[in-house]
Design a protein around this motif. Structure first.
Motif, PDB file in Angstrom:
ATOM      1  N   VAL A   1      -0.962 -13.443  -2.570  1.00 43.06           N
ATOM      2  CA  VAL A   1      -1.181 -14.787  -3.083  1.00 43.06           C
ATOM      3  C   VAL A   1      -1.409 -15.740  -1.926  1.00 43.06           C
ATOM      4  CG1 VAL A   1       0.190 -14.376  -5.158  1.00 43.06           C
ATOM      5  CG2 VAL A   1       1.306 -15.287  -3.120  1.00 43.06           C
ATOM      6  N   ASN A   2      -2.012 -16.880  -2.220  1.00 42.68           N
ATOM      7  CA  ASN A   2      -2.242 -17.868  -1.182  1.00 42.68           C
ATOM      8  C   ASN A   2      -0.960 -18.616  -0.819  1.00 42.68           C
ATOM      9  OD1 ASN A   2      -5.126 -17.548  -0.862  1.00 42.68           O
ATOM     10  ND2 ASN A   2      -5.312 -18.414  -2.910  1.00 42.68           N
ATOM     11  N   GLU A   3      -0.152 -18.890  -1.847  1.00 38.17           N
ATOM     12  CA  GLU A   3       1.117 -19.587  -1.632  1.00 38.17           C
ATOM     13  C   GLU A   3       2.176 -18.946  -2.513  1.00 38.17           C
ATOM     14  OE1 GLU A   3       3.134 -24.044  -1.977  1.00 38.17           O
ATOM     15  OE2 GLU A   3       1.036 -23.713  -2.536  1.00 38.17           O
ATOM     16  N   GLN A   4       3.295 -18.555  -1.931  1.00 32.58           N
ATOM     17  CA  GLN A   4       4.325 -17.824  -2.643  1.00 32.58           C
ATOM     18  C   GLN A   4       5.313 -18.799  -3.282  1.00 32.58           C
ATOM     19  OE1 GLN A   4       6.661 -13.641  -1.859  1.00 32.58           O
ATOM     20  NE2 GLN A   4       6.219 -14.914  -0.116  1.00 32.58           N
ATOM     21  N   THR A   5       4.910 -19.452  -4.380  1.00 36.96           N
ATOM     22  CA  THR A   5       5.789 -20.370  -5.084  1.00 36.96           C
ATOM     23  C   THR A   5       6.846 -19.575  -5.848  1.00 36.96           C
ATOM     24  OG1 THR A   5       4.415 -20.413  -7.073  1.00 36.96           O
ATOM     25  CG2 THR A   5       3.890 -22.013  -5.340  1.00 36.96           C
ATOM     26  N   SER A   6       7.990 -20.203  -6.106  1.00 34.86           N
ATOM     27  CA  SER A   6       9.074 -19.510  -6.801  1.00 34.86           C
ATOM     28  C   SER A   6       8.657 -19.085  -8.203  1.00 34.86           C
ATOM     29  CB  SER A   6      10.319 -20.409  -6.872  1.00 34.86           C
ATOM     30  OG  SER A   6      10.020 -21.634  -7.534  1.00 34.86           O
ATOM     31  N   ASP A   7       7.864 -19.907  -8.880  1.00 36.38           N
ATOM     32  CA  ASP A   7       7.414 -19.580 -10.234  1.00 36.38           C
ATOM     33  C   ASP A   7       6.495 -18.364 -10.219  1.00 36.38           C
ATOM     34  OD1 ASP A   7       7.146 -20.072 -13.067  1.00 36.38           O
ATOM     35  OD2 ASP A   7       5.134 -20.822 -12.642  1.00 36.38           O
ATOM     36  N   LEU A   8       5.611 -18.315  -9.248  1.00 38.08           N
ATOM     37  CA  LEU A   8       4.683 -17.193  -9.142  1.00 38.08           C
ATOM     38  C   LEU A   8       5.403 -15.912  -8.753  1.00 38.08           C
ATOM     39  CD1 LEU A   8       1.720 -16.509  -9.465  1.00 38.08           C
ATOM     40  CD2 LEU A   8       1.364 -17.070  -7.056  1.00 38.08           C
ATOM     41  N   VAL A   9       6.376 -16.024  -7.850  1.00 41.23           N
ATOM     42  CA  VAL A   9       7.155 -14.851  -7.445  1.00 41.23           C
ATOM     43  C   VAL A   9       7.910 -14.278  -8.641  1.00 41.23           C
ATOM     44  CG1 VAL A   9       9.125 -14.072  -6.080  1.00 41.23           C
ATOM     45  CG2 VAL A   9       7.374 -15.509  -5.034  1.00 41.23           C
ATOM     46  N   ARG A  10       8.536 -15.148  -9.448  1.00 39.04           N
ATOM     47  CA  ARG A  10       9.264 -14.677 -10.635  1.00 39.04           C
ATOM     48  C   ARG A  10       8.311 -13.991 -11.608  1.00 39.04           C
ATOM     49  NH1 ARG A  10      12.057 -19.620 -10.160  1.00 39.04           N
ATOM     50  NH2 ARG A  10      10.626 -20.578 -11.671  1.00 39.04           N
ATOM     51  N   THR A  11       7.123 -14.553 -11.756  1.00 38.62           N
ATOM     52  CA  THR A  11       6.145 -13.961 -12.666  1.00 38.62           C
ATOM     53  C   THR A  11       5.759 -12.565 -12.222  1.00 38.62           C
ATOM     54  OG1 THR A  11       5.221 -16.120 -13.284  1.00 38.62           O
ATOM     55  CG2 THR A  11       3.814 -14.187 -13.603  1.00 38.62           C
ATOM     56  N   VAL A  12       5.439 -12.422 -10.951  1.00 43.55           N
ATOM     57  CA  VAL A  12       4.992 -11.122 -10.439  1.00 43.55           C
ATOM     58  C   VAL A  12       6.118 -10.103 -10.523  1.00 43.55           C
ATOM     59  CG1 VAL A  12       4.210  -9.884  -8.386  1.00 43.55           C
ATOM     60  CG2 VAL A  12       3.224 -12.105  -8.944  1.00 43.55           C
ATOM     61  N   ARG A  13       7.313 -10.472 -10.102  1.00 42.50           N
ATOM     62  CA  ARG A  13       8.411  -9.513 -10.039  1.00 42.50           C
ATOM     63  C   ARG A  13       9.019  -9.208 -11.395  1.00 42.50           C
ATOM     64  NH1 ARG A  13      11.321 -11.426  -4.350  1.00 42.50           N
ATOM     65  NH2 ARG A  13       9.710 -10.545  -2.995  1.00 42.50           N
ATOM     66  N   SER A  14       8.601  -9.923 -12.438  1.00 38.58           N
ATOM     67  CA  SER A  14       9.067  -9.586 -13.779  1.00 38.58           C
ATOM     68  C   SER A  14       8.380  -8.328 -14.297  1.00 38.58           C
ATOM     69  CB  SER A  14       8.813 -10.750 -14.742  1.00 38.58           C
ATOM     70  OG  SER A  14       7.419 -10.964 -14.933  1.00 38.58           O
ATOM     71  N   TYR A  15       7.337  -7.902 -13.616  1.00 31.78           N
ATOM     72  CA  TYR A  15       6.648  -6.663 -13.965  1.00 31.78           C
ATOM     73  C   TYR A  15       7.222  -5.527 -13.117  1.00 31.78           C
ATOM     74  CZ  TYR A  15       3.137  -9.466 -16.397  1.00 31.78           C
ATOM     75  OH  TYR A  15       2.495 -10.327 -17.262  1.00 31.78           O
TER      76      TYR A  15
END
Length: 257
Positions: free
Chosen positions: A96-110
Protein backbone atom coordinates in the motif's frame (compact mmCIF):
# COMPACT_ATOMS: atom_id res chain seq x y z
CA UNK A 1 8.96 -22.36 23.27
CA UNK A 2 11.28 -21.13 20.51
CA UNK A 3 10.09 -21.39 16.94
CA UNK A 4 12.38 -23.01 14.41
CA UNK A 5 11.76 -21.54 10.97
CA UNK A 6 11.94 -23.89 8.02
CA UNK A 7 13.25 -22.14 4.94
CA UNK A 8 11.67 -23.34 1.68
CA UNK A 9 14.16 -24.49 -0.94
CA UNK A 10 12.27 -22.64 -3.68
CA UNK A 11 9.90 -19.70 -3.63
CA UNK A 12 7.55 -18.73 -6.45
CA UNK A 13 6.13 -15.20 -6.26
CA UNK A 14 3.60 -13.57 -8.56
CA UNK A 15 3.27 -9.79 -8.56
CA UNK A 16 0.10 -8.05 -9.71
CA UNK A 17 1.11 -4.79 -11.37
CA UNK A 18 3.93 -3.53 -13.51
CA UNK A 19 7.55 -3.27 -12.48
CA UNK A 20 8.67 -6.05 -10.15
CA UNK A 21 12.42 -5.34 -10.25
CA UNK A 22 12.44 -3.84 -6.75
CA UNK A 23 10.51 -6.82 -5.44
CA UNK A 24 12.95 -9.20 -7.09
CA UNK A 25 15.91 -7.37 -5.49
CA UNK A 26 14.25 -7.60 -2.07
CA UNK A 27 15.05 -11.32 -2.12
CA UNK A 28 18.70 -11.00 -3.22
CA UNK A 29 19.98 -11.91 0.26
CA UNK A 30 17.53 -14.76 0.83
CA UNK A 31 18.96 -18.27 0.90
CA UNK A 32 15.83 -19.50 -0.86
CA UNK A 33 15.89 -19.76 -4.64
CA UNK A 34 13.27 -17.19 -5.60
CA UNK A 35 11.39 -16.72 -8.86
CA UNK A 36 9.47 -13.47 -9.29
CA UNK A 37 7.05 -12.94 -12.17
CA UNK A 38 4.46 -10.27 -12.80
CA UNK A 39 1.09 -9.92 -14.48
CA UNK A 40 -0.65 -6.62 -15.26
CA UNK A 41 -4.01 -7.37 -13.63
CA UNK A 42 -5.55 -9.57 -10.96
CA UNK A 43 -7.65 -11.24 -13.63
CA UNK A 44 -4.44 -12.37 -15.33
CA UNK A 45 -3.22 -13.83 -12.03
CA UNK A 46 -6.26 -16.04 -11.41
CA UNK A 47 -5.06 -18.93 -13.54
CA UNK A 48 -1.69 -18.91 -11.75
CA UNK A 49 -2.88 -19.25 -8.14
CA UNK A 50 -2.22 -23.00 -7.99
CA UNK A 51 1.35 -22.58 -9.26
CA UNK A 52 2.69 -19.98 -6.83
CA UNK A 53 3.64 -19.78 -3.15
CA UNK A 54 2.68 -16.16 -2.53
CA UNK A 55 0.83 -13.38 -4.34
CA UNK A 56 1.99 -9.77 -4.03
CA UNK A 57 -0.61 -7.15 -4.85
CA UNK A 58 0.66 -3.68 -5.61
CA UNK A 59 -1.32 -0.54 -4.68
CA UNK A 60 -4.10 1.05 -6.65
CA UNK A 61 -4.28 4.83 -6.28
CA UNK A 62 -6.70 7.53 -7.37
CA UNK A 63 -6.39 11.29 -7.45
CA UNK A 64 -7.72 13.08 -4.39
CA UNK A 65 -8.82 16.55 -5.59
CA UNK A 66 -5.42 16.98 -7.22
CA UNK A 67 -3.66 17.01 -3.86
CA UNK A 68 -2.06 13.60 -4.17
CA UNK A 69 -2.79 9.91 -4.24
CA UNK A 70 -4.74 7.98 -1.66
CA UNK A 71 -5.45 4.30 -1.19
CA UNK A 72 -9.00 3.22 -1.87
CA UNK A 73 -10.07 0.77 0.83
CA UNK A 74 -12.91 -0.51 -1.34
CA UNK A 75 -10.42 -1.41 -4.08
CA UNK A 76 -8.36 -3.42 -1.59
CA UNK A 77 -11.46 -5.23 -0.31
CA UNK A 78 -12.62 -6.01 -3.85
CA UNK A 79 -9.21 -7.45 -4.71
CA UNK A 80 -8.99 -9.58 -1.59
CA UNK A 81 -12.54 -10.87 -2.05
CA UNK A 82 -11.64 -11.92 -5.59
CA UNK A 83 -8.49 -13.69 -4.40
CA UNK A 84 -10.18 -15.46 -1.50
CA UNK A 85 -13.09 -16.67 -3.63
CA UNK A 86 -10.59 -18.45 -5.87
CA UNK A 87 -7.76 -19.32 -3.46
CA UNK A 88 -8.87 -19.20 0.21
CA UNK A 89 -5.47 -20.19 1.63
CA UNK A 90 -3.03 -18.54 -0.76
CA UNK A 91 -0.58 -16.33 1.19
CA UNK A 92 -0.98 -12.72 0.03
CA UNK A 93 1.04 -9.58 0.76
CA UNK A 94 -0.68 -6.31 -0.11
CA UNK A 95 1.59 -3.35 -0.80
CA UNK A 96 0.00 0.00 0.00
CA UNK A 97 1.05 3.60 -0.40
CA UNK A 98 0.18 4.50 3.18
CA UNK A 99 -0.35 1.98 5.97
CA UNK A 100 -3.36 3.52 7.75
CA UNK A 101 -4.80 1.67 10.75
CA UNK A 102 -8.13 1.18 8.97
CA UNK A 103 -6.47 -0.32 5.91
CA UNK A 104 -4.23 -2.57 8.00
CA UNK A 105 -7.27 -3.93 9.90
CA UNK A 106 -9.05 -4.54 6.61
CA UNK A 107 -6.17 -6.47 5.07
CA UNK A 108 -5.37 -8.53 8.16
CA UNK A 109 -9.01 -9.52 8.65
CA UNK A 110 -8.44 -11.90 5.74
CA UNK A 111 -6.68 -15.16 6.51
CA UNK A 112 -3.04 -15.53 5.40
CA UNK A 113 -2.79 -11.91 4.35
CA UNK A 114 -0.27 -9.24 5.38
CA UNK A 115 0.20 -5.58 4.50
CA UNK A 116 3.33 -3.51 3.92
CA UNK A 117 4.03 0.02 2.73
CA UNK A 118 5.54 0.10 -0.72
CA UNK A 119 8.44 2.30 0.44
CA UNK A 120 9.39 -0.40 2.98
CA UNK A 121 9.08 -3.28 0.55
CA UNK A 122 12.74 -3.48 -0.37
CA UNK A 123 13.92 -3.76 3.24
CA UNK A 124 11.12 -5.84 4.77
CA UNK A 125 9.31 -7.75 2.05
CA UNK A 126 11.43 -10.92 2.13
CA UNK A 127 11.01 -11.26 5.90
CA UNK A 128 7.24 -10.67 5.71
CA UNK A 129 6.73 -13.20 2.92
CA UNK A 130 8.84 -15.90 4.59
CA UNK A 131 7.13 -15.31 7.94
CA UNK A 132 3.69 -15.57 6.34
CA UNK A 133 4.63 -18.77 4.54
CA UNK A 134 6.05 -20.30 7.72
CA UNK A 135 2.90 -19.54 9.72
CA UNK A 136 0.82 -21.05 6.93
CA UNK A 137 3.03 -24.17 6.85
CA UNK A 138 2.70 -24.68 10.59
CA UNK A 139 -1.07 -24.23 10.47
CA UNK A 140 -1.37 -26.82 7.72
CA UNK A 141 0.85 -29.16 9.75
CA UNK A 142 -1.37 -28.64 12.80
CA UNK A 143 -4.49 -29.44 10.79
CA UNK A 144 -2.94 -32.60 9.42
CA UNK A 145 -1.86 -33.68 12.88
CA UNK A 146 -5.34 -33.09 14.21
CA UNK A 147 -6.89 -34.98 11.29
CA UNK A 148 -4.74 -38.00 12.11
CA UNK A 149 -5.80 -37.79 15.76
CA UNK A 150 -9.45 -37.83 14.72
CA UNK A 151 -9.07 -41.50 13.89
CA UNK A 152 -8.02 -42.29 17.47
CA UNK A 153 -11.18 -40.74 18.89
CA UNK A 154 -9.17 -38.56 21.30
CA UNK A 155 -10.72 -35.31 22.47
CA UNK A 156 -8.10 -32.91 21.14
CA UNK A 157 -8.06 -29.17 20.51
CA UNK A 158 -5.33 -26.87 19.21
CA UNK A 159 -5.22 -23.36 20.67
CA UNK A 160 -3.34 -20.61 18.82
CA UNK A 161 -0.86 -18.19 20.36
CA UNK A 162 -3.67 -15.69 21.06
CA UNK A 163 -5.40 -18.21 23.31
CA UNK A 164 -8.28 -19.06 20.94
CA UNK A 165 -9.32 -22.51 19.74
CA UNK A 166 -8.01 -23.00 16.23
CA UNK A 167 -9.05 -26.62 15.63
CA UNK A 168 -11.07 -29.11 17.67
CA UNK A 169 -11.85 -32.78 17.18
CA UNK A 170 -15.43 -33.99 17.15
CA UNK A 171 -14.88 -35.83 20.47
CA UNK A 172 -13.59 -32.64 22.08
CA UNK A 173 -16.62 -30.64 20.92
CA UNK A 174 -19.06 -33.30 22.16
CA UNK A 175 -17.55 -33.22 25.65
CA UNK A 176 -18.15 -29.46 25.81
CA UNK A 177 -21.69 -29.78 24.45
CA UNK A 178 -21.18 -27.88 21.22
CA UNK A 179 -20.34 -28.24 17.54
CA UNK A 180 -16.69 -28.26 16.54
CA UNK A 181 -17.16 -25.33 14.13
CA UNK A 182 -18.69 -23.26 16.91
CA UNK A 183 -15.56 -23.80 19.02
CA UNK A 184 -13.30 -22.10 16.48
CA UNK A 185 -12.25 -18.71 17.85
CA UNK A 186 -13.45 -19.50 21.40
CA UNK A 187 -10.95 -18.55 24.14
CA UNK A 188 -9.76 -21.72 25.86
CA UNK A 189 -10.37 -20.08 29.23
CA UNK A 190 -14.12 -20.05 28.48
CA UNK A 191 -14.09 -23.87 28.43
CA UNK A 192 -13.05 -24.29 32.05
CA UNK A 193 -13.98 -23.03 35.50
CA UNK A 194 -12.14 -20.07 36.99
CA UNK A 195 -10.31 -22.37 39.40
CA UNK A 196 -9.08 -24.56 36.55
CA UNK A 197 -7.96 -21.56 34.52
CA UNK A 198 -5.97 -20.22 37.47
CA UNK A 199 -4.44 -23.66 38.05
CA UNK A 200 -3.39 -24.03 34.42
CA UNK A 201 -2.02 -20.49 34.19
CA UNK A 202 0.10 -20.87 37.31
CA UNK A 203 1.47 -24.36 36.73
CA UNK A 204 0.68 -25.92 33.36
CA UNK A 205 1.42 -23.07 30.95
CA UNK A 206 4.86 -22.23 32.41
CA UNK A 207 5.82 -25.93 32.21
CA UNK A 208 4.69 -26.16 28.58
CA UNK A 209 6.56 -22.94 27.74
CA UNK A 210 9.76 -24.63 28.94
CA UNK A 211 9.17 -27.57 26.62
CA UNK A 212 7.47 -30.00 29.00
CA UNK A 213 4.11 -31.74 28.83
CA UNK A 214 1.67 -31.36 31.68
CA UNK A 215 -1.18 -33.56 32.96
CA UNK A 216 -3.66 -33.16 35.79
CA UNK A 217 -7.28 -32.85 36.89
CA UNK A 218 -9.59 -30.04 35.85
CA UNK A 219 -13.22 -28.98 35.65
CA UNK A 220 -14.62 -28.25 32.24
CA UNK A 221 -17.59 -26.03 31.47
CA UNK A 222 -20.12 -27.05 28.83
CA UNK A 223 -21.91 -24.57 26.61
CA UNK A 224 -24.98 -24.87 28.85
CA UNK A 225 -22.95 -23.79 31.87
CA UNK A 226 -22.90 -27.27 33.43
CA UNK A 227 -19.49 -28.45 34.66
CA UNK A 228 -17.80 -31.83 34.45
CA UNK A 229 -14.71 -33.41 35.95
CA UNK A 230 -11.93 -34.33 33.53
CA UNK A 231 -8.30 -35.21 33.13
CA UNK A 232 -6.32 -32.84 30.93
CA UNK A 233 -3.05 -33.27 29.07
CA UNK A 234 -1.38 -30.15 27.77
CA UNK A 235 1.49 -29.78 25.32
CA UNK A 236 2.94 -27.25 22.90
CA UNK A 237 3.70 -27.01 19.19
CA UNK A 238 6.70 -25.31 17.62
CA UNK A 239 4.68 -22.27 16.54
CA UNK A 240 3.61 -21.49 20.12
CA UNK A 241 0.20 -23.18 19.85
CA UNK A 242 -1.13 -25.35 22.67
CA UNK A 243 -2.61 -28.85 22.36
CA UNK A 244 -5.36 -29.72 24.84
CA UNK A 245 -6.42 -33.35 25.34
CA UNK A 246 -9.41 -33.58 27.68
CA UNK A 247 -10.91 -36.84 28.96
CA UNK A 248 -14.10 -36.68 31.00
CA UNK A 249 -13.77 -38.62 34.26
CA UNK A 250 -15.88 -39.55 37.24
CA UNK A 251 -13.77 -37.65 39.72
CA UNK A 252 -11.81 -34.44 39.90
CA UNK A 253 -9.51 -32.73 42.35
CA UNK A 254 -11.68 -29.63 42.04
CA UNK A 255 -15.30 -29.25 43.14
CA UNK A 256 -17.61 -28.46 40.22
CA UNK A 257 -18.84 -24.89 40.27
Amino acid sequence: MPTVRTQPSQLRLLVVGQGCDDIDRAFDDATTETTVESVPTLEDARTRFDDIDCLIVQPTTVADDGSGDRERRTDVIDRLETIRSNAPELPVVVLVNEQTSDLVRTVRSYDWTDVLERDDAFARLAHRVLDLLERHRLAVLSRRSLASLEFTGDAIAIVDSDGDVQFASRSFAIQFGTDRDDLTGTPWRALFTDATVAHLESGALPAVAEGWRWAGSCTGRRQTGATFAARIRLGGLEDGSLVFAVDESAESDEPAE
